[in-house]
Design a protein around this motif. Structure first.
Motif, short mmCIF file in Angstrom:
data_model
loop_
_atom_site.label_atom_id
_atom_site.label_comp_id
_atom_site.label_asym_id
_atom_site.label_seq_id
_atom_site.Cartn_x
_atom_site.Cartn_y
_atom_site.Cartn_z
N VAL A 181 0.88 -1.18 0.00
CA VAL A 181 0.00 0.00 0.00
C VAL A 181 0.91 1.22 0.00
CG1 VAL A 181 -1.69 1.35 1.30
CG2 VAL A 181 -1.93 -1.13 1.18
N LYS A 182 0.63 2.16 -0.93
CA LYS A 182 1.44 3.37 -1.04
C LYS A 182 0.54 4.57 -0.79
CE LYS A 182 3.39 0.59 -4.47
NZ LYS A 182 2.99 0.11 -5.78
N LEU A 183 1.03 5.51 0.01
CA LEU A 183 0.28 6.73 0.35
C LEU A 183 1.09 7.94 -0.08
CD1 LEU A 183 -1.46 7.66 3.68
CD2 LEU A 183 0.36 9.13 2.79
N LEU A 184 0.39 8.95 -0.63
CA LEU A 184 1.06 10.19 -1.01
C LEU A 184 0.15 11.37 -0.68
CD1 LEU A 184 3.49 11.59 -2.44
CD2 LEU A 184 2.18 11.42 -4.56
N GLU A 185 0.74 12.39 -0.04
CA GLU A 185 0.04 13.64 0.24
C GLU A 185 0.79 14.77 -0.46
OE1 GLU A 185 -0.97 16.75 3.89
OE2 GLU A 185 -0.23 14.75 4.38
N LEU A 186 0.08 15.52 -1.29
CA LEU A 186 0.67 16.66 -2.00
C LEU A 186 -0.02 17.95 -1.59
CD1 LEU A 186 0.89 15.31 -5.69
CD2 LEU A 186 2.72 15.35 -3.98
N SER A 187 0.71 19.06 -1.65
CA SER A 187 0.10 20.39 -1.56
C SER A 187 0.60 21.18 -2.77
CB SER A 187 0.49 21.09 -0.26
OG SER A 187 1.89 21.33 -0.22
N ARG A 188 0.01 22.35 -2.98
CA ARG A 188 0.45 23.15 -4.14
C ARG A 188 0.50 24.62 -3.75
NH1 ARG A 188 -2.87 22.80 -9.70
NH2 ARG A 188 -4.39 23.99 -8.49
N SER A 189 1.57 25.27 -4.15
CA SER A 189 1.70 26.72 -3.97
C SER A 189 2.00 27.31 -5.33
CB SER A 189 2.84 27.02 -3.00
OG SER A 189 3.03 28.41 -2.90
N ALA A 190 1.11 28.19 -5.81
CA ALA A 190 1.17 28.68 -7.19
C ALA A 190 1.15 27.46 -8.12
CB ALA A 190 2.39 29.56 -7.41
N SER A 191 2.19 27.29 -8.95
CA SER A 191 2.14 26.14 -9.87
C SER A 191 3.06 25.01 -9.42
CB SER A 191 2.56 26.60 -11.28
OG SER A 191 3.89 27.10 -11.25
N ARG A 192 3.65 25.14 -8.22
CA ARG A 192 4.61 24.12 -7.78
C ARG A 192 4.00 23.23 -6.72
NH1 ARG A 192 10.67 24.48 -5.11
NH2 ARG A 192 11.40 22.55 -6.05
N TYR A 193 4.20 21.92 -6.92
CA TYR A 193 3.70 20.95 -5.95
C TYR A 193 4.76 20.70 -4.87
CZ TYR A 193 0.13 19.94 -9.43
OH TYR A 193 -0.91 20.05 -10.32
N ARG A 194 4.27 20.23 -3.72
CA ARG A 194 5.17 19.88 -2.62
C ARG A 194 4.72 18.55 -2.04
NH1 ARG A 194 7.49 22.74 2.76
NH2 ARG A 194 6.07 21.70 4.19
N VAL A 195 5.68 17.66 -1.79
CA VAL A 195 5.37 16.38 -1.15
C VAL A 195 5.32 16.61 0.35
CG1 VAL A 195 6.08 13.98 -0.83
CG2 VAL A 195 6.56 15.13 -3.00
N GLU A 196 4.11 16.50 0.93
CA GLU A 196 3.93 16.72 2.37
C GLU A 196 4.21 15.45 3.16
OE1 GLU A 196 3.59 19.52 3.72
OE2 GLU A 196 3.05 20.78 2.00
N GLY A 197 3.93 14.30 2.54
CA GLY A 197 4.17 13.04 3.22
C GLY A 197 3.96 11.88 2.27
N TYR A 198 4.67 10.79 2.53
CA TYR A 198 4.46 9.59 1.73
C TYR A 198 4.91 8.39 2.55
CZ TYR A 198 8.98 7.60 0.32
OH TYR A 198 10.16 6.92 0.31
N ALA A 199 4.40 7.24 2.22
CA ALA A 199 4.81 6.01 2.90
C ALA A 199 4.47 4.82 2.02
CB ALA A 199 4.10 5.87 4.25
#
Length: 353
Positions: free
Chosen positions: A21-39
């Protein structure tokens, strides 16, 4: 629960594969994404069989584990069903219909396209755009899956305390994530044909993308489990020990030449065979680039071998290259797992639709 349902709450991408099982949390500021967490947390054998959940409780507990590991606080998620468990049909309707009228028309006609009783399936549609041959018509993608395929995934998420906001299809999640790697590809022609070959534990999925849209998919029973089983047989290890040795190293000197290299050749042959099927059934016969995804894409040197064998530029998928990372994300770990995170990434991107 319907496919393609859109919500504005931030979504976790949860990919339930045969092996993990893979989890990914992304956020976005303007046009750039950021990886907030993954496992990523491995699954016991037979928790998922042929992409169907065999043990909802085990999957639910594993999702709890990836939530804890990632440190996320989000409660809404997107998950996907396998392409092999869905029926897709492109139908054309008059362009002047409202979404409600399209939905009513599909309800009337769905039994023509779906070979199951309609109360046994979850279904949804997406307007694809104008019909190429008739501008007064629009193409509509109808997608249906047996209800239990959807309900088992929803139940597993609920066991882990999550709300399933979207149930997507794996191939469309890959298509969604493809937009993040398109700038890494050689050449800039929008009309080029790109193959994403995803080799996981038990399946190799070939997704052919032309003009940024999937035009062909194929699944074959071939994956890293075969390499694990050969290590197990050859060196007298348990399945779990073989899996760890494959990842961490420490196998005898003859491993590379006698076990790993034959597996890499077999992987190249599987992808070549899938490409032959594609070419024989399509007018888009020239493939400009091959992108390798899935756990097996992390095997050292695999892209060079496949590129040389197939005579096509080949690279490893990494949808995170242009993303920022939060302090709790390990750059090294994410780079290692990146090729296997395409589906999770495509699902997490649904937050921003």
């Amino acid at each position: 629960m319907v496919l393609f349902k859109r919500k504005k709450a931030p979504l976790l991408g949860i990919d339930i594969s045969t092996a993990a099982v893979k989890l990914l949390e992304l956020s976005r500021s303007a046009s750039r994404y950021r990886v907030e967490g993954y496992a990523v947390t491995p699954l016991p054998q037979d928790a998922v069989v042929d992409k169907n959940i065999a043990n909802v409780e085990v999957i639910g507990n594993t999702i709890k584990s990836v939530i804890k590991q990632s440190g996320t606080r989000l409660k809404h998620a997107a998950v996907a069903v396998a392409g092999s468990s869905v029926i897709t049909k492109t139908i054309s309707m008059p362009a002047n219909l409202t979404e409600e009228e399209i939905e009513a028309q599909i309800e009337l006609e769905a039994d023509q396209y779906i070979p199951y009783s309609l109360d046994e399936v979850s279904r949804d549609f997406e307007v694809q755009g104008p019909n190429e041959k008739n501008p007064d018509m629009v193409d509509i993608l109808l997608v249906a899956s047996r209800r239990e395929n959807v309900e088992d995934r929803v139940a597993a998420l609920e066991l882990a305390g999550l709300n399933a906001e979207i149930v997507d299809v794996e191939a469309y999640a890959v298509e969604n994530a493809f937009n993040l790697i398109v700038d890494q590809l050689p050449g800039g022609d929008k009309d080029r044909t790109v193959v994403i070959a995803d080799t996981g534990a038990t399946l190799t999925s070939l997704n052919v993308i032309h003009n940024n849209r999937i035009i062909y998919t194929r699944e074959q029973n071939f994956g890293g489990k075969q390499l694990t089983e050969e290590i197990q047989r050859r060196y007298g290890l348990s399945y779990e020990e073989a899996g760890l040795a494959k990842k961490l190293g420490g196998l005898p000197d003859n491993y590379t030449a006698e076990v790993l290299e034959p597996f890499k050749q077999a992987m190249a042959q599987q992808i070549a065979r899938s490409l032959q099927f594609f070419r024989s059934s399509s007018t888009h016969r020239n493939v400009e680039v091959i992108v390798l995804a899935g756990g097996c894409a992390s095997i050292p040197g695999i892209e060079t071998l496949i590129g040389e064998n197939l005579g096509t530029p080949t690279l490893i998928a990494n949808p995170f290259i242009n993303m920022a990372l939060s302090a709790r994300v390990s750059q090294q770990g994410l780079n290692r797992d990146a090729p296997a995170m395409m589906i999770a990434c495509g699902l997490a991107l649904r937050s921003f639709d």
